[in-house]
Design an enzyme around this catalytic site. Structure first.
Site, PDB file in Angstrom:
ATOM      1  N   GLU A  88      43.973  37.760  34.828  1.00 23.55           N
ATOM      2  CA  GLU A  88      43.251  38.166  33.621  1.00 23.55           C
ATOM      3  C   GLU A  88      44.184  38.891  32.653  1.00 23.55           C
ATOM      4  OE1 GLU A  88      40.436  37.079  32.992  1.00 23.55           O
ATOM      5  OE2 GLU A  88      39.599  36.507  34.932  1.00 23.55           O
ATOM      6  N   CYS A 151      33.072  42.805  37.075  1.00 22.93           N
ATOM      7  CA  CYS A 151      34.532  42.670  37.180  1.00 22.93           C
ATOM      8  C   CYS A 151      35.224  43.176  35.918  1.00 22.93           C
ATOM      9  CB  CYS A 151      34.923  41.216  37.454  1.00 22.93           C
ATOM     10  SG  CYS A 151      34.558  40.713  39.143  1.00 22.93           S
ATOM     11  N   HIS A 177      40.917  37.121  39.245  1.00 28.13           N
ATOM     12  CA  HIS A 177      39.705  36.452  39.745  1.00 28.13           C
ATOM     13  C   HIS A 177      40.101  35.332  40.701  1.00 28.13           C
ATOM     14  CE1 HIS A 177      36.635  37.908  36.642  1.00 28.13           C
ATOM     15  NE2 HIS A 177      35.975  37.932  37.791  1.00 28.13           N
TER      16      HIS A 177
HETATM   17  N1  PCA Z   1      32.680  38.936  40.637  1.00 34.59           N
HETATM   18  C1  PCA Z   1      31.797  39.437  39.601  1.00 34.59           C
HETATM   19  C2  PCA Z   1      31.485  40.853  40.008  1.00 34.59           C
HETATM   20  C3  PCA Z   1      31.903  40.979  41.432  1.00 34.59           C
HETATM   21  C4  PCA Z   1      32.714  39.781  41.697  1.00 34.59           C
HETATM   22  O1  PCA Z   1      33.358  39.558  42.734  1.00 34.59           O
HETATM   23  C5  PCA Z   1      32.379  39.295  38.191  1.00 34.59           C
HETATM   24  O2  PCA Z   1      33.153  38.352  37.948  1.00 34.59           O
HETATM   25  O3  PCA Z   1      32.051  40.098  37.320  1.00 34.59           O
END
Ligand code: PCA
Length: 214
Positions: A88, A151, A177
């Site tokens: 990210e 997140c 992610h």
């Molecule tokens: N993914 C979510 C919140 C917790 C997770 O593992 C997100 O992408 O916001």
């Protein structure tokens, strides 16, 4: 100056999340857990699990930052539907929940930190990490958005803490992610590849300067 030498503690804080949205597992926690206690380039990895809850997730993260004063922090979350490890680039100052969090809350168009800047960049060397992952044959990408759920909330809170707390001045941080595991749906990556990918990404982050380093 070599920021690694000035780091408060030779620790890497690596976080994952609780399962959310009715799922039984969250690959982010399974992957980071596998690296707990490992030594990477002279740093000890501390893995921790954050609740998928607005507010509470950042309280847990802030306590971990104060306790460990890590040189490097990488928060990891699940992004179902993505096919690659996503590095990210930027955290935005908004909570806008597409589904309720694990406490039933669903803030809409609310700042993560009232009055704070609109965005903070990751201070990880994301392009070098991308190249390192691709050299290993792992699917990877730079992502322009971590969304607006928990997140991004944690990513923004992390980067704001690093930007504003003097004791974290030499801490570098960012967010990654990861896709689903095969048993959760398609597209997916295996847990082995996620763990290998995080190890490669962390090594690179410890070794390379960041374009956004203070
Ligand atoms: N993914 C979510 C919140 C917790 C997770 O593992 C997100 O992408 O916001």
């Amino acid at each position: 100056m070599d920021t690694r030498l000035r780091s408060p503690k030779p620790r890497v804080l690596l976080t994952g999340f609780d399962a959310f949205g009715g799922a039984a597992i969250n690959p982010s926690w399974l992957a980071v857990q596998a690296l707990h206690g490992r030594q990477l380039m002279g740093h000890t990895v501390v893995a921790a699990r954050l609740p998928t809850v607005f507010g509470a997730s950042l309280q847990v993260l802030n306590a971990l930052l104060a306790k460990h004063q890590p040189a490097l922090v990488v928060c990891v979350g699940q992004a179902g539907g993505r096919s690659a490890i996503s590095l990210e680039r930027v955290a935005i100052n908004v909570d806008d929940a597409p589904i309720p969090d694990n406490a039933g809350a669903g803030p809409i168009d609310t700042p993560v930190v009232p009055g704070a800047p609109a965005a903070h960049f990751s201070t990880l060397p994301i392009k070098a990490m991308l190249a390192a992952l691709q050299r290993e044959g792992l699917p990877a990408e730079v992502s322009p958005s971590a969304g607006s759920f928990v997140c991004n909330h944690v990513f923004y809170g992390l980067m704001h803490a690093i930007a504003t707390q003097p004791e974290l001045h030499h801490t570098r941080g960012g967010f990654v992610h990861v896709p689903w595991l095969p048993e959760q749906g398609t597209p997916s990556m295996s847990l082995d590849d996620l763990v290998r990918g995080l190890r490669v990404a962390l090594r690179c982050a410890l070794a390379e300067p960041s374009p956004y380093q203070k």
